[in-house]
Design an enzyme around this catalytic site. Structure first.
Site, PDB file in Angstrom:
ATOM      1  N   CYS A   1      31.489 -26.098 -32.051  1.00 14.46           N
ATOM      2  CA  CYS A   1      32.179 -27.364 -31.720  1.00 14.46           C
ATOM      3  C   CYS A   1      33.254 -27.729 -32.734  1.00 14.46           C
ATOM      4  CB  CYS A   1      31.176 -28.497 -31.586  1.00 14.46           C
ATOM      5  SG  CYS A   1      29.898 -28.145 -30.376  1.00 14.46           S
TER       6      CYS A   1
ATOM      7  N   HIS B   1      35.002 -34.971 -32.289  1.00 13.81           N
ATOM      8  CA  HIS B   1      34.291 -34.154 -31.317  1.00 13.81           C
ATOM      9  C   HIS B   1      33.399 -35.074 -30.477  1.00 13.81           C
ATOM     10  CE1 HIS B   1      31.874 -31.297 -29.353  1.00 13.81           C
ATOM     11  NE2 HIS B   1      30.806 -31.475 -30.113  1.00 13.81           N
TER      12      HIS B   1
ATOM     13  N   ASN C   1      30.137 -33.074 -23.468  1.00 15.38           N
ATOM     14  CA  ASN C   1      30.447 -32.357 -24.710  1.00 15.38           C
ATOM     15  C   ASN C   1      30.993 -30.974 -24.342  1.00 15.38           C
ATOM     16  OD1 ASN C   1      30.268 -30.695 -26.958  1.00 15.38           O
ATOM     17  ND2 ASN C   1      28.291 -31.494 -27.644  1.00 15.38           N
TER      18      ASN C   1
HETATM   19  O1  UT7 Z   1      28.198 -30.556 -30.286  1.00 19.59           O
HETATM   20  C1  UT7 Z   1      27.054 -30.555 -31.035  1.00 19.59           C
HETATM   21  C2  UT7 Z   1      25.970 -30.254 -30.071  1.00 19.59           C
HETATM   22  N1  UT7 Z   1      24.832 -31.069 -30.025  1.00 19.59           N
HETATM   23  C3  UT7 Z   1      24.752 -32.409 -30.210  1.00 19.59           C
HETATM   24  O2  UT7 Z   1      25.666 -33.093 -30.543  1.00 19.59           O
HETATM   25  C4  UT7 Z   1      23.417 -33.028 -29.955  1.00 19.59           C
HETATM   26  C5  UT7 Z   1      23.080 -34.152 -30.895  1.00 19.59           C
HETATM   27  N2  UT7 Z   1      21.854 -34.774 -30.468  1.00 19.59           N
HETATM   28  C6  UT7 Z   1      21.807 -35.654 -29.454  1.00 19.59           C
HETATM   29  O3  UT7 Z   1      22.814 -35.986 -28.861  1.00 19.59           O
HETATM   30  C7  UT7 Z   1      20.478 -36.236 -29.099  1.00 19.59           C
HETATM   31  O4  UT7 Z   1      19.513 -35.801 -30.039  1.00 19.59           O
HETATM   32  C8  UT7 Z   1      19.992 -35.879 -27.661  1.00 19.59           C
HETATM   33  C9  UT7 Z   1      20.860 -36.599 -26.636  1.00 19.59           C
HETATM   34  C10 UT7 Z   1      20.059 -34.395 -27.415  1.00 19.59           C
HETATM   35  C11 UT7 Z   1      18.563 -36.340 -27.459  1.00 19.59           C
HETATM   36  O5  UT7 Z   1      18.477 -37.726 -27.694  1.00 19.59           O
HETATM   37  P1  UT7 Z   1      17.346 -38.302 -28.660  1.00 19.59           P
HETATM   38  O6  UT7 Z   1      17.507 -39.762 -28.667  1.00 19.59           O
HETATM   39  O7  UT7 Z   1      17.460 -37.580 -29.980  1.00 19.59           O
HETATM   40  O8  UT7 Z   1      16.050 -37.906 -27.890  1.00 19.59           O
HETATM   41  P2  UT7 Z   1      14.801 -37.026 -28.396  1.00 19.59           P
HETATM   42  O9  UT7 Z   1      15.163 -35.582 -28.436  1.00 19.59           O
HETATM   43  O10 UT7 Z   1      14.244 -37.644 -29.637  1.00 19.59           O
HETATM   44  O11 UT7 Z   1      13.781 -37.260 -27.223  1.00 19.59           O
HETATM   45  C12 UT7 Z   1      13.234 -38.541 -26.927  1.00 19.59           C
HETATM   46  C13 UT7 Z   1      12.413 -38.419 -25.651  1.00 19.59           C
HETATM   47  C14 UT7 Z   1      11.459 -37.229 -25.664  1.00 19.59           C
HETATM   48  O12 UT7 Z   1      10.298 -37.622 -24.965  1.00 19.59           O
HETATM   49  P3  UT7 Z   1       8.973 -38.055 -25.783  1.00 19.59           P
HETATM   50  O13 UT7 Z   1       8.612 -36.852 -26.610  1.00 19.59           O
HETATM   51  O14 UT7 Z   1       9.387 -39.231 -26.600  1.00 19.59           O
HETATM   52  O15 UT7 Z   1       8.000 -38.368 -24.695  1.00 19.59           O
HETATM   53  C15 UT7 Z   1      12.176 -36.185 -24.850  1.00 19.59           C
HETATM   54  O16 UT7 Z   1      11.294 -35.269 -24.227  1.00 19.59           O
HETATM   55  O17 UT7 Z   1      13.300 -38.212 -24.529  1.00 19.59           O
HETATM   56  C16 UT7 Z   1      12.865 -37.027 -23.810  1.00 19.59           C
HETATM   57  N3  UT7 Z   1      14.048 -36.421 -23.241  1.00 19.59           N
HETATM   58  C17 UT7 Z   1      14.539 -36.775 -22.045  1.00 19.59           C
HETATM   59  N4  UT7 Z   1      14.141 -37.666 -21.144  1.00 19.59           N
HETATM   60  C18 UT7 Z   1      14.867 -37.785 -20.014  1.00 19.59           C
HETATM   61  C19 UT7 Z   1      14.841 -35.449 -23.785  1.00 19.59           C
HETATM   62  N5  UT7 Z   1      15.842 -35.163 -22.943  1.00 19.59           N
HETATM   63  C20 UT7 Z   1      15.677 -35.968 -21.860  1.00 19.59           C
HETATM   64  C21 UT7 Z   1      16.395 -36.135 -20.664  1.00 19.59           C
HETATM   65  N6  UT7 Z   1      15.963 -37.063 -19.775  1.00 19.59           N
HETATM   66  N7  UT7 Z   1      17.505 -35.436 -20.380  1.00 19.59           N
END
Ligand code: UT7
Length: 325
Positions: free
Chosen positions: A111, A248, A278
């Site tokens: 990225c 980004h 993204n």
């Molecule tokens: O270009 C660089 C590439 N990557 C990035 O920039 C990614 C940077 N990270 C992020 O943007 C965020 O970490 C995410 C959007 C990927 C995830 O958001 P988060 O607030 O960090 O969520 P999390 O991974 O802590 O997950 C929270 C909950 C989990 O459930 P439990 O364990 O609390 O029951 C996940 O399983 O949300 C769940 N979850 C979802 N629920 C519905 C994860 N993805 C999804 C989804 N829909 N798509």
């Protein structure tokens, strides 16, 4: 001697996929994706290749700059999702544009790729190796994404953005910083192909993108403001003097977190991730092209570009937006 951007262009695949469309594939919802990322939809390739999208974006950047393909001396394509290992995407783009006098090569910094390519082009131009460059960020990430993994398939989009830049005596790019930390590579990786040579009993882990989202999130909010501050110091500018920060487009919460750490209002950080998601190395040049075409880039305005991503890699550039010499 420096380098200024005098033309921008972009290209997106035709197919548009909304969050509700994704909710039919994986256990997610429009509400969750919007609240956690800010994304509402993204373009997804149904056959458009990285090279095709890159060539379209380049053609538009050249038209915007009022330059011909034969005038291009350097062509760098930043991508982490090429369809071909060889030839490079850049050589394919060179061929379709007819940029017969260009030196063309690819660069992968995920990225942060567009920023790394822009920095490379700046170094070439500053050292006198060439007088101009086409710099492209192009991705078809949809073919690297696991469409059953709700943690990643909701984030990414496909597209390409390009800028045409040429040497100038004053203004243009004022400073640049670039960083990498390979020790943290595991938090975002994609193994592209199996080892099948006769001497290796290769076991391919997974050809799809694997990501520890929280780690990437905290890396970005921690490191990017430090990189931007470093670049501003080199340019002898304060953050308050910068009118626009083109970052980004990973997640609106990341961008807001970076703005907060810099002590700035988020309204100086334009975003388009709600519409395109993204797009890795294509995010910054596509947004730059949108801003340029909307007339939001004013002559003489101070800007910061900053990219970050897998590797880990991150970088920042301070520039004076100056199309007139
Ligand atoms: O270009 C660089 C590439 N990557 C990035 O920039 C990614 C940077 N990270 C992020 O943007 C965020 O970490 C995410 C959007 C990927 C995830 O958001 P988060 O607030 O960090 O969520 P999390 O991974 O802590 O997950 C929270 C909950 C989990 O459930 P439990 O364990 O609390 O029951 C996940 O399983 O949300 C769940 N979850 C979802 N629920 C519905 C994860 N993805 C999804 C989804 N829909 N798509």
């Amino acid at each position: 001697m420096s380098m200024r951007i005098i033309g921008t262009g972009s290209a997106l695949p035709e197919k548009y996929v909304t969050n509700n469309d994704l909710a039919e594939l994986v256990d997610t919802s429009d509400e969750w994706i919007r609240e956690r990322t800010g994304i509402a939809g993204r373009h997804v390739s149904t056959g458009e290749t990285v090279a095709e999208l890159a060539a379209l974006a380049c053609g538009r950047a050249l038209a915007d700059a009022g330059r011909r393909a034969e005038q291009v001396e350097l062509l760098i394509v930043a991508t982490c999702s090429p369809e071909t290992g060889i030839p490079s995407v850049a050589c394919q783009v060179q061929s379709s544009l007819g940029a017969v006098n260009a030196v063309a090569f690819d660069l992968n910094a995920a990225c942060a790729g567009f920023l790394f390519a822009l920095h490379t082009a700046w170094a070439y131009v500053q050292s006198g190796i060439c007088r101009n460059a086409l710099i492209v960020g192009a991705e078809v990430l949809s073919k690297l994404v696991d469409w059953t993994d709700r943690g990643t398939c909701i984030l990414f989009g496909d597209g390409a953005g390009a800028v045409f830049a040429e040497q100038c005596d004053r203004g243009g790019i004022l400073s640049f910083v670039q960083h990498s930390d390979g020790r943290k590579g595991e938090v975002l990786r994609c193994d592209s192909r199996a080892l099948t040579n006769p001497y290796v009993r290769g076991v391919m882990q997974s050809p799809w993108v694997k990501m520890d989202g929280r780690e990437v999130f905290s890396f970005a909010v921690r490191q990017v403001p430090t990189g931007i501050t470093e670049a501003l110091r080199q340019a002898h500018l304060k953050a308050e003097e910068v009118e626009m920060f083109v970052l980004h487009q990973a997640n609106f919460r990341i961008i807001e977190g970076i703005a907060r750490r810099l002590g700035l209002d988020a309204d100086r950080f334009p975003m388009n991730l709600d519409r395109v998601g993204n797009m890795s190395s294509a995010s910054i040049p596509v947004l730059l092209d949108e801003l340029n075409r909307a007339g939001r880039l004013k002559e003489g305005m101070k800007m910061v570009l900053s990219g970050f991503g897998a590797g880990l890699t991150w970088g920042a550039c301070v520039l004076n937006w100056q199309r007139e010499c």
